[in-house]
Design a protein around this motif. Structure first.
Motif, PDB file in Angstrom:
ATOM      1  N   MET A   1       0.830  -1.216  -0.043  1.00  0.00           N
ATOM      2  CA  MET A   1       0.057   0.030   0.075  1.00  0.00           C
ATOM      3  C   MET A   1       0.966   1.119   0.079  1.00  0.00           C
ATOM      4  O   MET A   1       1.910   1.156   0.812  1.00  0.00           O
ATOM      5  N   LEU A 140      -8.919   7.645  14.887  1.00  0.00           N
ATOM      6  CA  LEU A 140      -9.942   7.645  13.864  1.00  0.00           C
ATOM      7  C   LEU A 140     -11.360   7.093  14.252  1.00  0.00           C
ATOM      8  O   LEU A 140     -12.186   7.611  13.801  1.00  0.00           O
TER       9      LEU A 140
ATOM     10  N   GLU B   6      -2.723  -1.117   8.099  1.00  0.00           N
ATOM     11  CA  GLU B   6      -3.621  -0.862   6.613  1.00  0.00           C
ATOM     12  C   GLU B   6      -5.186  -1.686   7.085  1.00  0.00           C
ATOM     13  O   GLU B   6      -6.170  -0.816   6.887  1.00  0.00           O
ATOM     14  N   LEU B   8      -6.433  -1.809   9.903  1.00  0.00           N
ATOM     15  CA  LEU B   8      -7.109  -1.145  11.031  1.00  0.00           C
ATOM     16  C   LEU B   8      -7.794   0.019  10.700  1.00  0.00           C
ATOM     17  O   LEU B   8      -8.936   0.239  11.199  1.00  0.00           O
ATOM     18  N   PHE B   9      -7.715   0.622   9.473  1.00  0.00           N
ATOM     19  CA  PHE B   9      -8.594   1.620   9.036  1.00  0.00           C
ATOM     20  C   PHE B   9      -9.965   0.940   8.672  1.00  0.00           C
ATOM     21  O   PHE B   9     -11.071   1.593   8.936  1.00  0.00           O
ATOM     22  N   VAL B  10      -9.888  -0.070   7.980  1.00  0.00           N
ATOM     23  CA  VAL B  10     -11.186  -0.693   7.528  1.00  0.00           C
ATOM     24  C   VAL B  10     -11.757  -1.367   8.919  1.00  0.00           C
ATOM     25  O   VAL B  10     -13.091  -1.112   8.963  1.00  0.00           O
ATOM     26  N   PRO B 116      -8.308  -4.079   2.243  1.00  0.00           N
ATOM     27  CA  PRO B 116      -8.069  -2.530   2.409  1.00  0.00           C
ATOM     28  C   PRO B 116      -8.000  -1.963   1.035  1.00  0.00           C
ATOM     29  O   PRO B 116      -8.450  -1.009   0.869  1.00  0.00           O
ATOM     30  N   THR B 117      -7.307  -2.673   0.219  1.00  0.00           N
ATOM     31  CA  THR B 117      -7.042  -2.172  -1.186  1.00  0.00           C
ATOM     32  C   THR B 117      -8.524  -2.049  -1.806  1.00  0.00           C
ATOM     33  O   THR B 117      -8.688  -0.906  -2.520  1.00  0.00           O
ATOM     34  N   LEU B 120     -10.567   0.850  -1.229  1.00  0.00           N
ATOM     35  CA  LEU B 120     -10.104   2.128  -1.920  1.00  0.00           C
ATOM     36  C   LEU B 120     -10.253   2.104  -3.248  1.00  0.00           C
ATOM     37  O   LEU B 120     -10.002   3.104  -3.940  1.00  0.00           O
TER      38      LEU B 120
END
Lengths: 162, 162
Positions: A1, A140, B6, B8-10, B116-117, B120
């Protein structure tokens, strides 16, 4: 990423915050002082109280994101801890409108300063020990929670009689 | 940024979705058929309509996230395109409650499948050309928007007379 991908997660979250804040700002700005004094629906909170409550909750983001002290700590007592009409003294609508503007300016300066990595760091109300076990309790999560808090009360303000 | 970071955002975004969906589910489940038929506040939408509207909007996430066809495409006509009381035929409350359950089961299977990818990547209502210029118009943006849509209507349902 890639670095671009990392920052995209943050961009999307901040854009969502901005969208709902702008919608709310437009509605609050359009309410007259008289309309602020009326309950949103009969027998429930005044729009004035929701306005102050939004300031108090958004202001509490500053310490919760570990970005400094709140601008209006006294609002928490009046607009979070106490229900509407329970406090003996309230700010004027002029003070309320100015506080909202000042706070939004402050948040719009602070929030974009955090890097993607910083957004994944713990928020202030979780201990380092608990955070090690629950890494989703990060800054977040605070931002997303407060964004939905904006839309929650926007939905209520939209139920006002037109 | 590590793979853990990565994801974690999701994780945070999906947790936020789940929190508001669970709150809403609890309220909708507690409403009797009679309460569903009453307007949330006098003269406004019935809780029944908001219920159907939430199903329609959440169901539309499936195609918008490019994850397949909606389960109840006919709900969009009744509960998004038309205002309350405008349609000639409505589902029964039994159908509504079952559709809500079926849809939530489907979404809870589909959403965690995206990497995660993949979150986006562009959503269905932005062209590849526009997406190249505006990469924030991705699946994640749809999820955050729908999460705040849940809380928007939850706020309204909470204004019902107790």
């Amino acid at each position: 990423m890639t670095a671009t991908a990392e920052s995209l997660f943050v961009t999307v979250a901040l854009k969502s915050w901005d969208v709902w804040l702008t919608r709310l700002d437009k509605i609050l700005d359009a309410l007259t002082d008289e309309q602020l004094e009326s309950p949103v629906v009969p027998g429930r909170n005044r729009a004035f109280y929701i306005y102050g409550h939004l300031i108090a909750v958004n202001d509490s983001m500053i310490p919760q994101l570990r970005l400094g002290d709140p601008l209006f700590p006294e609002f928490a007592e009046t607009f979070i801890k106490q229900p509407d009409r329970a406090a003996t003294i309230y700010p004027t609508t002029i003070q309320l409108r100015q506080s909202w503007k000042d706070l939004n300016r402050q948040l719009s300066e602070l929030l974009p300063q955090l890097s993607p990595t910083a957004w994944l760091e713990r928020h202030a109300t979780v201990s380092e020990e608990d955070f090690a076990k629950e890494p989703h309790r990060n800054r977040l999560a605070v931002l997303l929670s407060r964004t939905s808090h904006l839309s929650y009360h926007l939905g209520q303000l939209q139920l006002r009689e037109k």
